[in-house]
Design a protein around this motif. Structure first.
Motif, PDB file in Angstrom:
ATOM      1  N   MET A  38      -4.753 -14.362 -16.450  1.00 41.20           N
ATOM      2  CA  MET A  38      -4.755 -12.940 -16.209  1.00 41.20           C
ATOM      3  C   MET A  38      -3.731 -12.638 -15.116  1.00 41.20           C
ATOM      4  N   GLU A  39      -3.081 -11.479 -15.239  1.00 42.39           N
ATOM      5  CA  GLU A  39      -2.104 -11.094 -14.225  1.00 42.39           C
ATOM      6  C   GLU A  39      -2.632  -9.932 -13.395  1.00 42.39           C
ATOM      7  N   PHE A  40      -2.196  -9.914 -12.129  1.00 35.87           N
ATOM      8  CA  PHE A  40      -2.635  -8.907 -11.173  1.00 35.87           C
ATOM      9  C   PHE A  40      -1.426  -8.410 -10.399  1.00 35.87           C
ATOM     10  N   LEU A  41      -1.337  -7.094 -10.228  1.00 36.32           N
ATOM     11  CA  LEU A  41      -0.350  -6.501  -9.342  1.00 36.32           C
ATOM     12  C   LEU A  41      -1.037  -6.276  -8.004  1.00 36.32           C
ATOM     13  N   VAL A  42      -0.460  -6.798  -6.939  1.00 34.58           N
ATOM     14  CA  VAL A  42      -1.070  -6.688  -5.615  1.00 34.58           C
ATOM     15  C   VAL A  42      -0.107  -5.943  -4.693  1.00 34.58           C
ATOM     16  N   ASP A  43      -0.591  -4.838  -4.153  1.00 39.02           N
ATOM     17  CA  ASP A  43       0.141  -4.050  -3.168  1.00 39.02           C
ATOM     18  C   ASP A  43      -0.305  -4.559  -1.800  1.00 39.02           C
ATOM     19  N   MET A  44       0.608  -5.198  -1.082  1.00 36.27           N
ATOM     20  CA  MET A  44       0.282  -5.851   0.192  1.00 36.27           C
ATOM     21  C   MET A  44       0.932  -5.086   1.338  1.00 36.27           C
ATOM     22  N   LEU A  77       3.286  -9.930  -8.146  1.00 36.83           N
ATOM     23  CA  LEU A  77       2.676 -10.188  -9.443  1.00 36.83           C
ATOM     24  C   LEU A  77       2.107 -11.596  -9.390  1.00 36.83           C
ATOM     25  N   PHE A  78       0.797 -11.682  -9.518  1.00 31.78           N
ATOM     26  CA  PHE A  78       0.092 -12.957  -9.425  1.00 31.78           C
ATOM     27  C   PHE A  78      -0.576 -13.283 -10.751  1.00 31.78           C
ATOM     28  N   THR A 106      -4.629  -4.600  -8.578  1.00 30.35           N
ATOM     29  CA  THR A 106      -4.742  -3.926  -9.865  1.00 30.35           C
ATOM     30  C   THR A 106      -4.684  -4.988 -10.961  1.00 30.35           C
ATOM     31  N   PRO A 107      -5.794  -5.202 -11.685  1.00 30.08           N
ATOM     32  CA  PRO A 107      -5.746  -6.142 -12.814  1.00 30.08           C
ATOM     33  C   PRO A 107      -4.883  -5.550 -13.924  1.00 30.08           C
ATOM     34  N   LEU A 108      -4.093  -6.374 -14.550  1.00 28.17           N
ATOM     35  CA  LEU A 108      -3.193  -5.923 -15.616  1.00 28.17           C
ATOM     36  C   LEU A 108      -3.643  -6.495 -16.952  1.00 28.17           C
TER      37      LEU A 108
END
Length: 100
Positions: A1-7, A58-59, A85-87
């Motif tokens: 699964m990919e996740f967008l992370v705003d850090m 993007l993780f 944010t899960p993508l």
């Protein structure tokens, strides 16, 4: 699964330049490790305000729990607020094999 992370990183007032340099070096080292493991796929720098530290990452992780473990392993996390944010795949994604 990919996740967008705003850090978003906020360095505590009064932190020495040496401490900031040390943690940034350790953060870069850890980012390279996560990339080599296939967990950190990309990093972007969005438009920034003066003095703002912000990165979009993007993780890849099997689930949100594992992602949290990965994010917690990053040295800057002590000063950082992460918004995850899960993508999910889009059927028209030009990068996927199923796109038409």
């Amino acid at each position: 699964m990919e996740f967008l992370v705003d850090m978003v990183t906020t360095v505590p007032e009064g932190t020495s330049a040496e401490a900031v340099a040390d943690i940034r070096t350790r953060e870069a080292d850890r980012a390279r490790e996560l990339a080599a493991q296939g967990n950190l796929l990309r990093l972007w720098r969005p438009p920034l305000s003066p003095g703002e530290w912000r990165t979009w990452g993007l993780f890849s992780a099997p689930d949100a729990e594992r992602l949290e473990q990965l994010l917690a392993s990053m040295p800057l996390r002590v000063w950082r607020r992460d918004t995850v944010t899960p993508l999910t795949p889009h059927p028209n994604d030009p990068g996927s094999a199923g796109a038409r």
